[in-house]
Design a protein around this motif. Structure first.
Motif, mmCIF file in Angstrom:
data_model
loop_
_atom_site.group_PDB
_atom_site.id
_atom_site.type_symbol
_atom_site.label_atom_id
_atom_site.label_comp_id
_atom_site.label_asym_id
_atom_site.label_seq_id
_atom_site.Cartn_x
_atom_site.Cartn_y
_atom_site.Cartn_z
ATOM 1 N N ILE A 1 -4.769 2.982 2.935
ATOM 2 C CA ILE A 1 -4.421 3.101 4.522
ATOM 3 C C ILE A 1 -3.126 2.005 4.516
ATOM 4 O O ILE A 1 -3.022 1.034 4.139
ATOM 5 N N ASP B 1 -3.790 -2.490 -5.656
ATOM 6 C CA ASP B 1 -3.220 -3.080 -4.482
ATOM 7 C C ASP B 1 -3.947 -4.116 -3.878
ATOM 8 O O ASP B 1 -5.330 -3.938 -3.808
ATOM 9 N N SER C 1 0.872 -1.164 -0.095
ATOM 10 C CA SER C 1 -0.010 -0.046 -0.184
ATOM 11 C C SER C 1 0.847 1.312 -0.124
ATOM 12 O O SER C 1 0.631 2.306 -0.768
ATOM 13 N N THR D 1 -4.865 -4.106 4.206
ATOM 14 C CA THR D 1 -5.672 -4.023 3.220
ATOM 15 C C THR D 1 -6.537 -5.277 3.095
ATOM 16 O O THR D 1 -5.991 -6.401 3.172
HETATM 17 MG MG LIG Z 1 -1.716 -2.899 2.302
#
Ligand SMILES: [Mg+2]
Ligand SMILES: Nc1nc2c(ncn2[C@@H]2O[C@H](COP(=O)(O)OP(=O)(O)O)[C@@H](O)[C@H]2O)c(=O)[nH]1
Length: 440
Positions: A241, A268, A228, A249
């Motif tokens: 985040i 992501d 991320s 995530t």
């Molecule tokens: Mg992540």
């Protein structure tokens, strides 16, 4: 029921020089007579007054009548080209609805064209793609599909499959004499040849999808590797985040970037690990699905942990894998695990990120299709892949007996039929045509 009459504005809402109202279905002649007084001669533009029920003139403009089946939808079609004001067009549309038409759903004209055999499914999709094209390249590729280039390629594969099926099924009907000719290398050779042809179409379709959606790049790797953080670094925004807590995530996050004028879609994903948490497990499932669809998989590893914890992502053939060691500001990657082609960077400081950007950029540029590509969709890739797997299984089944091989070849042909719409389900049609604009 497809036999009612539909009407919609074919030009975008708002003010314009002209606005076009399109009507299709069995009631067209009656509606034309109601609005225009008489039915215009087919395929000739005539100037007429458009009148309400009391005979008052709502607007004047061109009327164009196409008698089915020689029309876009294959049904009777009337086009009314009036002045492009939202209120006046609405008044004329209101009059048309009053005379028995109903408002068309998005894509319904094109859907009728498909159902009446005017277009196959890839061509119908190409209509929407041509309208949505955001570069001259994608417009040209959509036009090629609309003219049937993709359909013809799939059709050619399907015909070769038919020939092969005839051959194999003959062995089923005449088991005593013909059993040998299955073991015979001619069938195997023809299967291999067909497989190569299918791969070539698959490559072209993959390029077509890239042109439509951009190069799909998936960031994956163990939890906490810094995926991320890297997404945020590459997109220049705090989209995701990030936190030291593994498993932060869960959803797949998307950033659409431009690298050297090439569209790149960066995804992501949740860290790949076994988990008891059902939400995290769903995140991992989505990550795996994104990886299966990727053009480039960036496999991010944490240089401070070594390789042991890492589950290798399962990359589909044809996709490209780049292995990247992150957090090199904290530690060098373990020497025994480092391969010469690996990249090293720090998503945190940005050191080494340029090399990854360069690798992605050259991939994206290298993949910018040349002329000759047709625009394609993920659903086409999926069907081509299923056809391919069935062919591979048929090849393996040749020695076991003609029944198995014949069945796999049937499945392969079925998958190809889904592309052009020779085989469809209501559900598939609903999904395709609902993404169209109204009036198309
Ligand atoms: Mg992540
Ligand atoms: N020092 C350092 N920390 C990093 C780096 N990349 C990520 N981190 C930290 O590692 C933790 C996990 O990062 P995150 O991006 O959430 O990892 P993800 O689970 O792979 O998405 C966060 O606390 C980040 O600040 C890096 O290159 N260097």
């Amino acid at each position: 029921m497809k036999c009612d009459t539909i009407a919609a504005l074919a030009t975008p809402p708002g003010r314009g020089g002209i606005g076009v109202l399109r009507i299709s279905g069995p009631e067209v002649a009656k509606i034309a007579t109601g609005v225009l007084g008489t039915l215009p001669p087919p395929r000739q533009a005539v100037v007429r007054a458009f009148r309400d029920a009391d005979g008052h003139v709502l607007d004047t403009g061109l009327a164009l009548y196409f008698q089915g089946p020689a029309s876009f939808t294959g049904e009777d079609v009337l086009e009314l080209h009036g002045h492009g004001g939202p209120v006046v067009l609405d008044l004329v549309l209101g009059r048309v609805l009053e005379l028995g038409a109903r408002a068309a759903r998005p894509g319904e004209f094109t859907e009728r064209a498909f159902l009446n055999g005017k277009l196959d499914l890839t061509q119908a999709e190409a209509v929407a793609d041509l309208i949505d094209a955001d570069s001259p390249q994608s417009a040209r590729a959509a036009m090629r599909s609309l003219q049937g280039a993709f359909s013809q390629a799939v059709q050619a594969l399907s015909e070769r499959l038919t020939e092969l099926r005839v051959y194999v099924e003959a062995a089923l009907d005449f088991p005593e004499e013909e059993i040998d000719f299955l073991a015979d290398s001619a069938v195997a050779a023809r299967l291999d040849e067909l497989d190569r042809a299918l791969c070539a179409v698959q490559d072209q379709a993959r390029e077509g999808v890239r042109l439509r959606e951009g190069l799909q790049v998936v960031l994956c790797g163990p939890p906490n590797a810094g995926k991320s953080t890297l997404l945020n670094r590459l997109s220049g925004e705090a989209l995701a985040i990030t936190s030291p807590v593994p498993g932060t995530t869960r959803d797949v996050l998307r950033a659409d970037l431009q690298l050297a004028g090439c569209a790149v879609r960066l995804l992501d994903t949740a860290g790949l690990r076994r988990s008891r948490d059902p939400v995290e497990r769903e995140g991992v499932r989505r990550a795996e699905a994104a990886i299966a669809d990727a053009d480039v998989v960036v496999w991010l590893l944490d240089a401070t942990c070594g390789e042991e914890a890492a589950v290798a992502p399962r990359v589909t053939p044809g996709a490209h894998l780049i292995r990247v060691w992150n957090k090199t500001d904290l530690a060098a990657p373990p020497r025994e695990a480092l391969r010469p082609e690996d990249l090293c960077l720090s998503a945190h400081t940005g050191a080494g990120v340029e090399a990854l950007v360069e690798a992605l950029r050259s991939r994206a540029v290298g993949n910018t299709p040349q002329t000759g590509v047709f625009l394609a969709r993920r659903r086409h890739l999926d069907a081509l892949e299923r056809a391919r797997r069935a062919l591979v299984r048929a090849r393996g089944a040749l020695e076991l007996g003609p029944e198995l091989a014949a069945e796999e070849l049937r499945l392969a042909q079925h998958a190809l039929g889904e592309i052009t719409g020779a085989v469809t389900t209501e559900d598939l049609l609903g999904r395709i045509f609902s993404s169209f604009c109204i009036g198309k």
